[in-house]
Design a protein around this motif. Structure first.
Motif, PDB file in Angstrom:
ATOM      1  N   SER A   9       6.929  -2.480  -0.774  1.00  0.00           N
ATOM      2  CA  SER A   9       7.562  -2.951  -2.007  1.00  0.00           C
ATOM      3  C   SER A   9       6.543  -3.759  -2.791  1.00  0.00           C
ATOM      4  CB  SER A   9       8.800  -3.787  -1.694  1.00  0.00           C
ATOM      5  OG  SER A   9       8.452  -4.910  -0.909  1.00  0.00           O
ATOM      6  N   SER A  10       6.650  -3.666  -4.105  1.00  0.00           N
ATOM      7  CA  SER A  10       5.705  -4.348  -4.976  1.00  0.00           C
ATOM      8  C   SER A  10       6.378  -4.688  -6.295  1.00  0.00           C
ATOM      9  CB  SER A  10       4.496  -3.445  -5.249  1.00  0.00           C
ATOM     10  OG  SER A  10       3.662  -4.018  -6.223  1.00  0.00           O
ATOM     11  N   GLN A  11       5.939  -5.804  -6.880  1.00  0.00           N
ATOM     12  CA  GLN A  11       6.426  -6.166  -8.205  1.00  0.00           C
ATOM     13  C   GLN A  11       5.708  -5.356  -9.284  1.00  0.00           C
ATOM     14  OE1 GLN A  11       5.613 -10.338  -8.283  1.00  0.00           O
ATOM     15  NE2 GLN A  11       7.345 -10.870  -6.982  1.00  0.00           N
ATOM     16  N   LYS A  12       4.488  -4.875  -8.971  1.00  0.00           N
ATOM     17  CA  LYS A  12       3.672  -4.202  -9.976  1.00  0.00           C
ATOM     18  C   LYS A  12       3.767  -2.684  -9.922  1.00  0.00           C
ATOM     19  CE  LYS A  12       0.228  -7.814 -10.409  1.00  0.00           C
ATOM     20  NZ  LYS A  12      -1.183  -8.135 -10.404  1.00  0.00           N
ATOM     21  N   LYS A  13       3.987  -2.132  -8.748  1.00  0.00           N
ATOM     22  CA  LYS A  13       3.975  -0.679  -8.600  1.00  0.00           C
ATOM     23  C   LYS A  13       5.302  -0.203  -8.046  1.00  0.00           C
ATOM     24  CE  LYS A  13      -0.911   0.145  -8.062  1.00  0.00           C
ATOM     25  NZ  LYS A  13      -1.879   1.028  -7.441  1.00  0.00           N
ATOM     26  N   SER A  14       5.603   1.046  -8.333  1.00  0.00           N
ATOM     27  CA  SER A  14       6.826   1.664  -7.833  1.00  0.00           C
ATOM     28  C   SER A  14       6.454   2.702  -6.780  1.00  0.00           C
ATOM     29  CB  SER A  14       7.592   2.325  -8.988  1.00  0.00           C
ATOM     30  OG  SER A  14       8.714   2.999  -8.487  1.00  0.00           O
ATOM     31  N   TRP A  15       6.402   2.267  -5.512  1.00  0.00           N
ATOM     32  CA  TRP A  15       6.101   3.166  -4.414  1.00  0.00           C
ATOM     33  C   TRP A  15       7.412   3.552  -3.741  1.00  0.00           C
ATOM     34  CZ3 TRP A  15       2.427  -1.213  -3.135  1.00  0.00           C
ATOM     35  CH2 TRP A  15       1.156  -0.973  -3.664  1.00  0.00           C
ATOM     36  N   ARG A  16       7.771   4.793  -3.819  1.00  0.00           N
ATOM     37  CA  ARG A  16       8.991   5.248  -3.172  1.00  0.00           C
ATOM     38  C   ARG A  16       8.699   5.954  -1.857  1.00  0.00           C
ATOM     39  NH1 ARG A  16      10.413   6.931  -8.566  1.00  0.00           N
ATOM     40  NH2 ARG A  16      11.666   5.295  -9.494  1.00  0.00           N
ATOM     41  N   ASN A  17       7.472   6.454  -1.735  1.00  0.00           N
ATOM     42  CA  ASN A  17       7.111   7.237  -0.581  1.00  0.00           C
ATOM     43  C   ASN A  17       5.613   7.081  -0.361  1.00  0.00           C
ATOM     44  OD1 ASN A  17       6.496   9.438   1.188  1.00  0.00           O
ATOM     45  ND2 ASN A  17       8.408  10.408   0.545  1.00  0.00           N
ATOM     46  N   ILE A  18       5.171   7.159   0.884  1.00  0.00           N
ATOM     47  CA  ILE A  18       3.746   7.015   1.175  1.00  0.00           C
ATOM     48  C   ILE A  18       2.931   8.111   0.492  1.00  0.00           C
ATOM     49  CG2 ILE A  18       3.692   8.336   3.327  1.00  0.00           C
ATOM     50  CD1 ILE A  18       1.875   5.937   4.365  1.00  0.00           C
ATOM     51  N   ILE A  19       3.546   9.243   0.198  1.00  0.00           N
ATOM     52  CA  ILE A  19       2.863  10.334  -0.500  1.00  0.00           C
ATOM     53  C   ILE A  19       2.429   9.891  -1.900  1.00  0.00           C
ATOM     54  CG2 ILE A  19       3.196  12.653  -1.457  1.00  0.00           C
ATOM     55  CD1 ILE A  19       5.078  13.169   0.934  1.00  0.00           C
ATOM     56  N   MET A  20       3.138   8.935  -2.486  1.00  0.00           N
ATOM     57  CA  MET A  20       2.824   8.461  -3.838  1.00  0.00           C
ATOM     58  C   MET A  20       1.614   7.519  -3.870  1.00  0.00           C
ATOM     59  SD  MET A  20       6.695   7.799  -5.181  1.00  0.00           S
ATOM     60  CE  MET A  20       6.229   7.507  -6.882  1.00  0.00           C
ATOM     61  N   LEU A  21       1.129   7.092  -2.711  1.00  0.00           N
ATOM     62  CA  LEU A  21      -0.005   6.181  -2.663  1.00  0.00           C
ATOM     63  C   LEU A  21      -1.307   6.928  -2.944  1.00  0.00           C
ATOM     64  CD1 LEU A  21       0.858   4.205   0.594  1.00  0.00           C
ATOM     65  CD2 LEU A  21       1.307   3.500  -1.751  1.00  0.00           C
ATOM     66  N   SER A  22      -2.260   6.230  -3.531  1.00  0.00           N
ATOM     67  CA  SER A  22      -3.596   6.803  -3.729  1.00  0.00           C
ATOM     68  C   SER A  22      -4.297   6.878  -2.372  1.00  0.00           C
ATOM     69  CB  SER A  22      -4.409   5.928  -4.683  1.00  0.00           C
ATOM     70  OG  SER A  22      -4.743   4.707  -4.044  1.00  0.00           O
ATOM     71  N   GLY A  23      -5.433   7.541  -2.339  1.00  0.00           N
ATOM     72  CA  GLY A  23      -6.205   7.622  -1.100  1.00  0.00           C
ATOM     73  C   GLY A  23      -6.603   6.244  -0.583  1.00  0.00           C
ATOM     74  N   GLY A  24      -7.040   5.373  -1.504  1.00  0.00           N
ATOM     75  CA  GLY A  24      -7.411   4.020  -1.109  1.00  0.00           C
ATOM     76  C   GLY A  24      -6.225   3.228  -0.589  1.00  0.00           C
ATOM     77  N   GLU A  25      -5.072   3.388  -1.235  1.00  0.00           N
ATOM     78  CA  GLU A  25      -3.873   2.673  -0.790  1.00  0.00           C
ATOM     79  C   GLU A  25      -3.416   3.159   0.578  1.00  0.00           C
ATOM     80  OE1 GLU A  25      -2.100   1.741  -5.254  1.00  0.00           O
ATOM     81  OE2 GLU A  25      -1.554   3.609  -4.241  1.00  0.00           O
ATOM     82  N   LYS A  26      -3.493   4.465   0.798  1.00  0.00           N
ATOM     83  CA  LYS A  26      -3.146   5.000   2.124  1.00  0.00           C
ATOM     84  C   LYS A  26      -4.104   4.443   3.176  1.00  0.00           C
ATOM     85  CE  LYS A  26      -1.219   9.334   0.430  1.00  0.00           C
ATOM     86  NZ  LYS A  26      -1.470  10.775   0.245  1.00  0.00           N
ATOM     87  N   SER A  27      -5.390   4.384   2.835  1.00  0.00           N
ATOM     88  CA  SER A  27      -6.370   3.813   3.755  1.00  0.00           C
ATOM     89  C   SER A  27      -6.036   2.365   4.078  1.00  0.00           C
ATOM     90  CB  SER A  27      -7.778   3.887   3.163  1.00  0.00           C
ATOM     91  OG  SER A  27      -8.202   5.208   3.051  1.00  0.00           O
ATOM     92  N   LEU A  28      -5.610   1.618   3.062  1.00  0.00           N
ATOM     93  CA  LEU A  28      -5.296   0.207   3.279  1.00  0.00           C
ATOM     94  C   LEU A  28      -4.061   0.010   4.152  1.00  0.00           C
ATOM     95  CD1 LEU A  28      -6.247  -1.178  -0.218  1.00  0.00           C
ATOM     96  CD2 LEU A  28      -7.394  -1.646   1.966  1.00  0.00           C
TER      97      LEU A  28
END
Length: 168
Positions: free
Chosen positions: A61-80
């Motif tokens: 969950s984030s105040q800045k981004k709307s992540w509904r699914n891990i598939i929506m994450l960028s490569g860097g975000e998935k790495s993190l």
């Protein structure tokens, strides 16, 4: 009786697992917030009534981004996500030796710097060998080893002890 021993063993295993899992859950979120201060990475049990057989799920969950699914994450975000979990495992289990190959490859310089600081902090109790091409992460190393081709076309290994370089 055998049933009593099995029940007591299972109860003890559940108690230990849940205690460890709660610590791990807090560490994962804390490490995630190093990279994303205004968000949360929550790991949770899909079936809390049977923790030993439950699936483990993730929620971001984030105040800045709307992540509904891990598939929506960028490569860097998935790495993190993975990096936050690995860092938490090292902190919780006090692993003495980590060998990580290009764990930072999908990270930008800002996140590589945060990772470098965290690894430097953890290196007080753990030894890390990192393979990286990122000079931002390399600046947190105590020793850098490299391999290059010499004029004759064969490999040559070199190293720098960075603390000595800084001191001189």
């Amino acid at each position: 009786s055998l049933r009593k021993i099995i029940r007591e063993t299972r109860e003890e295993a559940e108690k230990r697992f849940v205690g460890c899992f709660l610590q791990f859950k807090d560490l994962v979120n804390k490490n995630w917030q190093l990279f994303f201060p205004n968000s949360n990475l929550e790991i949770f049990l899909d079936n809390e009534s049977d923790p030993l057989t439950s699936d483990i799920k993730l929620r971001i969950s984030s105040q800045k981004k709307s992540w509904r699914n891990i598939i929506m994450l960028s490569g860097g975000e998935k790495s993190l996500v993975g990096i936050s979990i690995l860092l938490s495992a090292v902190e919780l289990a006090h692993i003495n030796f980590c060998f990580w190959d290009e764990i930072d490859s999908a990270l930008d310089n800002q996140n590589a710097m945060i990772l470098g600081r965290k690894i430097k902090e953890l290196s007080k109790e753990n030894q890390f060998i990192l393979i990286s091409h990122n000079p931002v992460l390399m600046q947190y190393a105590d020793i850098i080893y490299g391999v290059t081709l010499n004029d004759k076309g064969s490999s040559q290994v070199f190293f720098w002890k960075l603390e000595e370089e800084v001191a001189n």
